[in-house]
Scaffold this motif. Sequence first.
Motif, PDB file in Angstrom:
ATOM      1  N   ILE A 370       0.839  -1.200   0.000  1.00  0.00           N
ATOM      2  CA  ILE A 370       0.000   0.000   0.000  1.00  0.00           C
ATOM      3  C   ILE A 370       0.873   1.249   0.000  1.00  0.00           C
ATOM      4  N   ARG A 371       1.920   1.221   0.789  1.00  0.00           N
ATOM      5  CA  ARG A 371       2.820   2.378   0.862  1.00  0.00           C
ATOM      6  C   ARG A 371       3.474   2.641  -0.494  1.00  0.00           C
ATOM      7  N   ASN A 372       3.954   1.585  -1.138  1.00  0.00           N
ATOM      8  CA  ASN A 372       4.617   1.744  -2.442  1.00  0.00           C
ATOM      9  C   ASN A 372       3.652   2.246  -3.508  1.00  0.00           C
ATOM     10  N   GLU A 373       2.397   1.765  -3.436  1.00  0.00           N
ATOM     11  CA  GLU A 373       1.405   2.148  -4.441  1.00  0.00           C
ATOM     12  C   GLU A 373       0.970   3.598  -4.283  1.00  0.00           C
ATOM     13  N   TYR A 374       0.857   4.062  -3.019  1.00  0.00           N
ATOM     14  CA  TYR A 374       0.287   5.395  -2.782  1.00  0.00           C
ATOM     15  C   TYR A 374       1.318   6.475  -2.474  1.00  0.00           C
ATOM     16  N   SER A 375       2.583   6.089  -2.336  1.00  0.00           N
ATOM     17  CA  SER A 375       3.620   7.110  -2.114  1.00  0.00           C
ATOM     18  C   SER A 375       3.689   8.144  -3.240  1.00  0.00           C
ATOM     19  N   PRO A 376       3.585   7.740  -4.514  1.00  0.00           N
ATOM     20  CA  PRO A 376       3.612   8.753  -5.578  1.00  0.00           C
ATOM     21  C   PRO A 376       2.441   9.737  -5.503  1.00  0.00           C
ATOM     22  N   ILE A 377       1.332   9.308  -4.888  1.00  0.00           N
ATOM     23  CA  ILE A 377       0.146  10.164  -4.780  1.00  0.00           C
ATOM     24  C   ILE A 377       0.185  10.997  -3.504  1.00  0.00           C
ATOM     25  N   LEU A 378       0.505  10.347  -2.397  1.00  0.00           N
ATOM     26  CA  LEU A 378       0.449  11.010  -1.092  1.00  0.00           C
ATOM     27  C   LEU A 378       1.759  11.689  -0.721  1.00  0.00           C
ATOM     28  N   GLY A 379       2.867  11.234  -1.318  1.00  0.00           N
ATOM     29  CA  GLY A 379       4.187  11.722  -0.936  1.00  0.00           C
ATOM     30  C   GLY A 379       4.848  10.739   0.008  1.00  0.00           C
ATOM     31  N   THR A 380       6.143  10.557  -0.140  1.00  0.00           N
ATOM     32  CA  THR A 380       6.850   9.582   0.702  1.00  0.00           C
ATOM     33  C   THR A 380       7.034  10.071   2.127  1.00  0.00           C
ATOM     34  N   GLU A 381       7.105  11.395   2.308  1.00  0.00           N
ATOM     35  CA  GLU A 381       7.438  11.935   3.627  1.00  0.00           C
ATOM     36  C   GLU A 381       6.315  11.775   4.644  1.00  0.00           C
ATOM     37  N   VAL A 382       5.048  11.711   4.182  1.00  0.00           N
ATOM     38  CA  VAL A 382       3.922  11.719   5.116  1.00  0.00           C
ATOM     39  C   VAL A 382       3.870  10.444   5.958  1.00  0.00           C
ATOM     40  N   PHE A 383       4.369   9.343   5.437  1.00  0.00           N
ATOM     41  CA  PHE A 383       4.271   8.070   6.153  1.00  0.00           C
ATOM     42  C   PHE A 383       5.100   8.068   7.439  1.00  0.00           C
ATOM     43  N   ASP A 384       6.064   8.954   7.530  1.00  0.00           N
ATOM     44  CA  ASP A 384       6.916   9.016   8.727  1.00  0.00           C
ATOM     45  C   ASP A 384       6.618  10.245   9.594  1.00  0.00           C
ATOM     46  N   MET A 385       5.553  10.972   9.251  1.00  0.00           N
ATOM     47  CA  MET A 385       5.200  12.176  10.005  1.00  0.00           C
ATOM     48  C   MET A 385       4.106  11.871  11.033  1.00  0.00           C
ATOM     49  N   PRO A 386       4.168  12.481  12.231  1.00  0.00           N
ATOM     50  CA  PRO A 386       3.018  12.419  13.144  1.00  0.00           C
ATOM     51  C   PRO A 386       1.826  13.080  12.464  1.00  0.00           C
ATOM     52  N   SER A 391      -0.106  18.962   7.040  1.00  0.00           N
ATOM     53  CA  SER A 391      -0.801  20.173   6.619  1.00  0.00           C
ATOM     54  C   SER A 391      -2.283  19.857   6.455  1.00  0.00           C
ATOM     55  N   GLU A 392      -3.103  20.902   6.348  1.00  0.00           N
ATOM     56  CA  GLU A 392      -4.543  20.699   6.179  1.00  0.00           C
ATOM     57  C   GLU A 392      -4.822  19.898   4.907  1.00  0.00           C
ATOM     58  N   ARG A 393      -4.130  20.209   3.842  1.00  0.00           N
ATOM     59  CA  ARG A 393      -4.324  19.481   2.585  1.00  0.00           C
ATOM     60  C   ARG A 393      -3.948  18.010   2.746  1.00  0.00           C
ATOM     61  N   GLN A 394      -2.830  17.734   3.431  1.00  0.00           N
ATOM     62  CA  GLN A 394      -2.402  16.354   3.633  1.00  0.00           C
ATOM     63  C   GLN A 394      -3.409  15.574   4.477  1.00  0.00           C
ATOM     64  N   LYS A 395      -4.057  16.268   5.411  1.00  0.00           N
ATOM     65  CA  LYS A 395      -5.085  15.607   6.229  1.00  0.00           C
ATOM     66  C   LYS A 395      -6.308  15.260   5.389  1.00  0.00           C
ATOM     67  N   TYR A 396      -6.741  16.208   4.547  1.00  0.00           N
ATOM     68  CA  TYR A 396      -7.850  15.907   3.643  1.00  0.00           C
ATOM     69  C   TYR A 396      -7.503  14.718   2.751  1.00  0.00           C
ATOM     70  N   GLN A 397      -6.285  14.724   2.212  1.00  0.00           N
ATOM     71  CA  GLN A 397      -5.861  13.666   1.305  1.00  0.00           C
ATOM     72  C   GLN A 397      -5.824  12.321   2.018  1.00  0.00           C
ATOM     73  N   LEU A 398      -5.393  12.310   3.266  1.00  0.00           N
ATOM     74  CA  LEU A 398      -5.359  11.077   4.049  1.00  0.00           C
ATOM     75  C   LEU A 398      -6.754  10.494   4.208  1.00  0.00           C
ATOM     76  N   VAL A 399      -7.717  11.305   4.608  1.00  0.00           N
ATOM     77  CA  VAL A 399      -9.069  10.810   4.856  1.00  0.00           C
ATOM     78  C   VAL A 399      -9.727  10.318   3.571  1.00  0.00           C
ATOM     79  N   TYR A 400      -9.657  11.117   2.512  1.00  0.00           N
ATOM     80  CA  TYR A 400     -10.326  10.717   1.264  1.00  0.00           C
ATOM     81  C   TYR A 400      -9.658   9.493   0.631  1.00  0.00           C
ATOM     82  N   THR A 401      -8.339   9.384   0.772  1.00  0.00           N
ATOM     83  CA  THR A 401      -7.657   8.194   0.246  1.00  0.00           C
ATOM     84  C   THR A 401      -8.021   6.965   1.072  1.00  0.00           C
ATOM     85  N   ARG A 402      -8.149   7.140   2.370  1.00  0.00           N
ATOM     86  CA  ARG A 402      -8.576   6.035   3.245  1.00  0.00           C
ATOM     87  C   ARG A 402      -9.925   5.483   2.795  1.00  0.00           C
ATOM     88  N   VAL A 403     -10.869   6.370   2.510  1.00  0.00           N
ATOM     89  CA  VAL A 403     -12.197   5.938   2.072  1.00  0.00           C
ATOM     90  C   VAL A 403     -12.122   5.328   0.676  1.00  0.00           C
TER      91      VAL A 403
END
Length: 494
Positions: A370-386, A391-403
């Motif tokens: 999952i990480r390898n597939e979505y890193s190009p979309i979400l960015g590699t750095e977010v997986f290691d961030m609290p 950012s607000e945009r990254q939070k929106y992207q996390l929730v909508y990608t989860r769904v």
Amino acid sequence: MRNEVLRMERVTYKEDEVVKLKDFNLQIFQGEIMGFLPVNSHGKTALLKLLERNLPLYDGYIYYGGEKVNTWKEHYRAANRISIIQEKSSLAGNLNIADNIFVLRPGFRQWVIRTKILNRQMKPFFEDIGMDIPLNKDVEKLSTFERIIVELLRAVIMGYHLIVLDEVGALVSDDELKKLHGIICHYAKKGFSFLYICSHLEEISSICDRCALFTNGRIQKVLEREELFNDPPVTYMTEYNDMVRYHTEKREGQQAAPVVFQWRGYGEDAACNFSFDVHKGECLAVQIMDAGGMEELRGILSGDISPERGEILLNGKRTQIPGNSKIAVIQERTTKTMIFPELDYMNNLCICLAEKVPSIWHNKRLRNSIRNEYSPILGTEVFDMPVEKLSERQKYQLVYTRVFLQKPEILFCIQPFRGADLAHRMFIWSMLEKFLDKGISVVLLSLNLSDSLAMADRLLILGENGEKREIARENFHKITSPVPWLHMYPSERK
């Protein structure tokens, strides 16, 4: 000569060495309803803080009521007599209306509270605006609209010269908003001034005398009322307009699809009167005219309410929303309600997969996939961030990608654009487009239409006692409410 109520002159304000406002200039006159349109939200919270309390400035001057109240040389610790009305109530919920307005007022010196006298003093104010709210009603039992009215009346009675309304249009129904606008205009004629913060030019145009365009901590331009109608500032949202136009043209000529979801009187009180169908792959905007119905629907979709009356059907089979991975729900204020700070990014992302793939929590290979597939979309750095550092945009992207990973057949979004500035509204729009492109049905639940209408293939208006009105896309241009992009709808273009 017009009397000046507020002037902010060349104000620069920092928090933790981050510039929130830079060379900020704003002028509001007595009896004026000043619109404030944030193209992005950077600096808006800082502005509200400065209006409420005189915090240290890096540069500039602030004048209120004809007096200098704050400068870069020195600041005054006293709070300004400015009322800010927003989503979070400033009233004491365990007290009634009269106690909130009179007893909590600075300078109240009576040792014995005479409720009848206080109510008698309050009554003319409610009669003046045509409102009938029981004065002994506890604040916690007020509807959102009633609470806003009480806060506004408190500001009037306390003699506040400036009243700030922050995105209140997103909190009430269309009918309630019209009543609120009438009350605001009533008090503006009596000399009270208002700063009306709203992300929609159409709503601002319907009530404001002028409008300030705000972006990145600065006022970019102040538009006079005639400019709002004769030369609207569409350039600031050209990209968003293009997205809407492309979506509108793409959705034209949609063929009728089979019904995938049915709501049949599923509820406990107000919602038990609702019945509607959702077709496969369509975007249905549902405007709830009854605030109680909206609250009940929100509770049902979140799983807090388990109705015993009515039923919901998915592909013709009776089902429930909690525990059904084919039905997804995105709550309002997504970045605050659907991010779990106690979990890391990967666990936040995969939480909806748990029912489909129970081994997800200990299957390292699957998680890496999952990480390898979505890193190009979400960015590699977010997986290691609290997650709280996202950012607000990254939070929106996390929730909508989860769904999106959940692969539902239908997605319910509760007021998805609420609280989002222009940039984030555009991003939410683009994410919802992805669901529709995959043939996933999207239902947008809201009190007012705003951005939801332009995305919809069909509008359903649900009133009290089961009253229902359906409007097809080809008739959207006939809607009289001040909603965006009416000029883009098919019949109007033809």
